[in-house]
Design a protein around this motif. Structure first.
Motif, PDB file in Angstrom:
ATOM      1  N   ARG A   1      72.770  18.231  28.778  1.00 20.28           N
ATOM      2  CA  ARG A   1      72.715  17.259  29.781  1.00 20.28           C
ATOM      3  C   ARG A   1      72.441  15.921  29.097  1.00 20.28           C
ATOM      4  N   VAL A   2      72.916  14.722  29.658  1.00 16.74           N
ATOM      5  CA  VAL A   2      72.659  13.384  29.159  1.00 16.74           C
ATOM      6  C   VAL A   2      71.757  12.888  30.256  1.00 16.74           C
ATOM      7  N   PRO A   3      70.490  12.709  30.210  1.00 15.58           N
ATOM      8  CA  PRO A   3      69.519  12.426  31.372  1.00 15.58           C
ATOM      9  C   PRO A   3      69.406  10.996  31.546  1.00 15.58           C
ATOM     10  N   ALA A   4      69.088  10.663  32.673  1.00 11.74           N
ATOM     11  CA  ALA A   4      68.999   9.237  32.977  1.00 11.74           C
ATOM     12  C   ALA A   4      67.659   8.575  32.895  1.00 11.74           C
ATOM     13  N   ASN A   5      66.711   9.610  32.720  1.00 14.22           N
ATOM     14  CA  ASN A   5      65.272   9.198  32.428  1.00 14.22           C
ATOM     15  C   ASN A   5      65.119   8.369  31.200  1.00 14.22           C
ATOM     16  N   THR A   6      64.545   7.142  31.346  1.00 13.91           N
ATOM     17  CA  THR A   6      64.401   6.357  30.287  1.00 13.91           C
ATOM     18  C   THR A   6      63.563   6.931  28.987  1.00 13.91           C
ATOM     19  N   ILE A   7      62.383   7.330  29.334  1.00 12.14           N
ATOM     20  CA  ILE A   7      61.510   8.053  28.547  1.00 12.14           C
ATOM     21  C   ILE A   7      62.173   9.084  27.554  1.00 12.14           C
ATOM     22  N   VAL A   8      62.915   9.924  28.346  1.00 12.04           N
ATOM     23  CA  VAL A   8      63.495  11.045  27.547  1.00 12.04           C
ATOM     24  C   VAL A   8      64.589  10.737  26.692  1.00 12.04           C
ATOM     25  N   ARG A   9      65.382   9.775  27.167  1.00 17.49           N
ATOM     26  CA  ARG A   9      66.400   9.016  26.559  1.00 17.49           C
ATOM     27  C   ARG A   9      66.231   8.210  25.247  1.00 17.49           C
ATOM     28  N   SER A  10      65.001   7.524  25.412  1.00 14.47           N
ATOM     29  CA  SER A  10      64.021   6.990  24.350  1.00 14.47           C
ATOM     30  C   SER A  10      63.699   7.900  23.208  1.00 14.47           C
ATOM     31  N   LEU A  11      63.227   9.180  23.785  1.00 20.64           N
ATOM     32  CA  LEU A  11      62.661  10.004  22.792  1.00 20.64           C
ATOM     33  C   LEU A  11      63.928  10.531  22.016  1.00 20.64           C
ATOM     34  N   VAL A  12      65.116  10.809  22.692  1.00 23.20           N
ATOM     35  CA  VAL A  12      66.251  11.577  22.010  1.00 23.20           C
ATOM     36  C   VAL A  12      66.714  10.489  21.017  1.00 23.20           C
ATOM     37  N   GLU A  13      66.878   9.348  21.559  1.00 25.04           N
ATOM     38  CA  GLU A  13      67.431   8.311  20.639  1.00 25.04           C
ATOM     39  C   GLU A  13      66.422   8.131  19.216  1.00 25.04           C
ATOM     40  N   THR A  14      65.099   8.001  19.595  1.00 24.36           N
ATOM     41  CA  THR A  14      64.621   7.970  18.359  1.00 24.36           C
ATOM     42  C   THR A  14      64.461   9.011  17.207  1.00 24.36           C
ATOM     43  N   LEU A  15      64.523  10.297  18.050  1.00 22.97           N
ATOM     44  CA  LEU A  15      64.637  11.527  17.127  1.00 22.97           C
ATOM     45  C   LEU A  15      65.982  11.557  16.319  1.00 22.97           C
ATOM     46  N   GLY A  16      67.110  11.204  17.072  1.00 23.44           N
ATOM     47  CA  GLY A  16      68.416  10.967  16.317  1.00 23.44           C
ATOM     48  C   GLY A  16      68.893  12.707  16.460  1.00 23.44           C
ATOM     49  N   GLU A  17      68.416  13.090  17.323  1.00 23.13           N
ATOM     50  CA  GLU A  17      69.038  14.424  17.596  1.00 23.13           C
ATOM     51  C   GLU A  17      68.445  15.075  19.256  1.00 23.13           C
ATOM     52  N   PRO A  18      69.400  16.157  19.593  1.00 24.57           N
ATOM     53  CA  PRO A  18      69.100  16.627  20.688  1.00 24.57           C
ATOM     54  C   PRO A  18      67.616  17.241  20.739  1.00 24.57           C
ATOM     55  N   LEU A  19      67.300  17.440  22.187  1.00 31.32           N
ATOM     56  CA  LEU A  19      65.971  18.071  22.313  1.00 31.32           C
ATOM     57  C   LEU A  19      66.324  19.344  23.365  1.00 31.32           C
ATOM     58  N   MET A  20      65.749  20.483  22.947  1.00 30.50           N
ATOM     59  CA  MET A  20      65.582  21.774  23.646  1.00 30.50           C
ATOM     60  C   MET A  20      64.890  21.564  24.669  1.00 30.50           C
ATOM     61  N   SER A  21      65.247  21.647  26.097  1.00 29.49           N
ATOM     62  CA  SER A  21      64.403  21.383  27.335  1.00 29.49           C
ATOM     63  C   SER A  21      64.139  22.678  28.349  1.00 29.49           C
ATOM     64  N   CYS A  22      63.275  22.769  28.886  1.00 32.34           N
ATOM     65  CA  CYS A  22      63.222  23.762  30.057  1.00 32.34           C
ATOM     66  C   CYS A  22      62.267  22.957  31.099  1.00 32.34           C
ATOM     67  N   THR A  23      62.274  23.588  32.154  1.00 34.69           N
ATOM     68  CA  THR A  23      61.335  23.505  33.277  1.00 34.69           C
ATOM     69  C   THR A  23      60.005  23.780  33.129  1.00 34.69           C
ATOM     70  N   LEU A  24      58.932  23.187  33.470  1.00 34.28           N
ATOM     71  CA  LEU A  24      57.683  23.490  33.208  1.00 34.28           C
ATOM     72  C   LEU A  24      57.194  24.320  34.180  1.00 34.28           C
ATOM     73  N   TRP A  25      57.398  25.784  34.127  1.00 37.38           N
ATOM     74  CA  TRP A  25      57.258  26.455  35.426  1.00 37.38           C
ATOM     75  C   TRP A  25      56.054  27.427  34.905  1.00 37.38           C
ATOM     76  N   LEU A  26      55.046  27.527  35.273  1.00 36.01           N
ATOM     77  CA  LEU A  26      53.999  28.494  34.609  1.00 36.01           C
ATOM     78  C   LEU A  26      53.952  29.770  35.661  1.00 36.01           C
TER      79      LEU A  26
END
Length: 142
Positions: A56-81
């Protein structure tokens, strides 16, 4: 994997110019693309039988900023308990239930748990696997 832009995608997935144009025209956005994985993808992160990866290339600005700052992709999943009918979307509820189990909770406000539209590419042909927040039309007329 959450990637910051299309330049990162080529490290983890294989695709041709036609697919690249489709992705470029529809990212960032609410889509998950299932593509053949490259050798850079650890085995445990790809579909074992098909050797594919969801990207995914998300539109969420917070997620994009995190990925940009880290300089590498993040693994993600839905938080379903377990036992919940819906995924968690309210940061206050997440804090109440998980604060002692996680290192960081980023409060970006309530994010409605709307799934992405999933597009799988089979021999360069897009196949809509799930309709979600993203308009499937660009992938059904390709």
């Amino acid at each position: 994997l959450l990637c910051r832009d299309l330049s990162e995608l080529s490290n983890y997935a294989r695709f041709d110019n036609q697919i690249f144009r489709l992705l470029k025209n529809n990212t960032p956005g609410p889509y998950t693309f299932i593509l053949p994985a490259t050798k850079e993808v650890p085995r445990r992160m790809m579909n074992e039988k098909r050797r594919t990866i969801g990207i995914r290339v998300p539109a969420n600005t917070i997620v994009r900023s995190l990925v940009e700052t880290l300089g590498e992709p993040l693994m993600s999943c839905t938080l379903w308990l377990p036992g919940d009918d819906l995924p968690l979307a309210d940061p206050q509820e997440i804090r109440e239930r998980l604060e002692k189990l996680v290192d960081v909770i980023v409060d970006g406000g309530v994010v409605p748990p709307e799934p992405t539209t999933v597009i799988r590419f089979e021999d360069s042909t897009p196949v809509v696997r799930r309709v979600g927040a993203g308009d499937p039309a660009p992938f059904t007329t390709a």
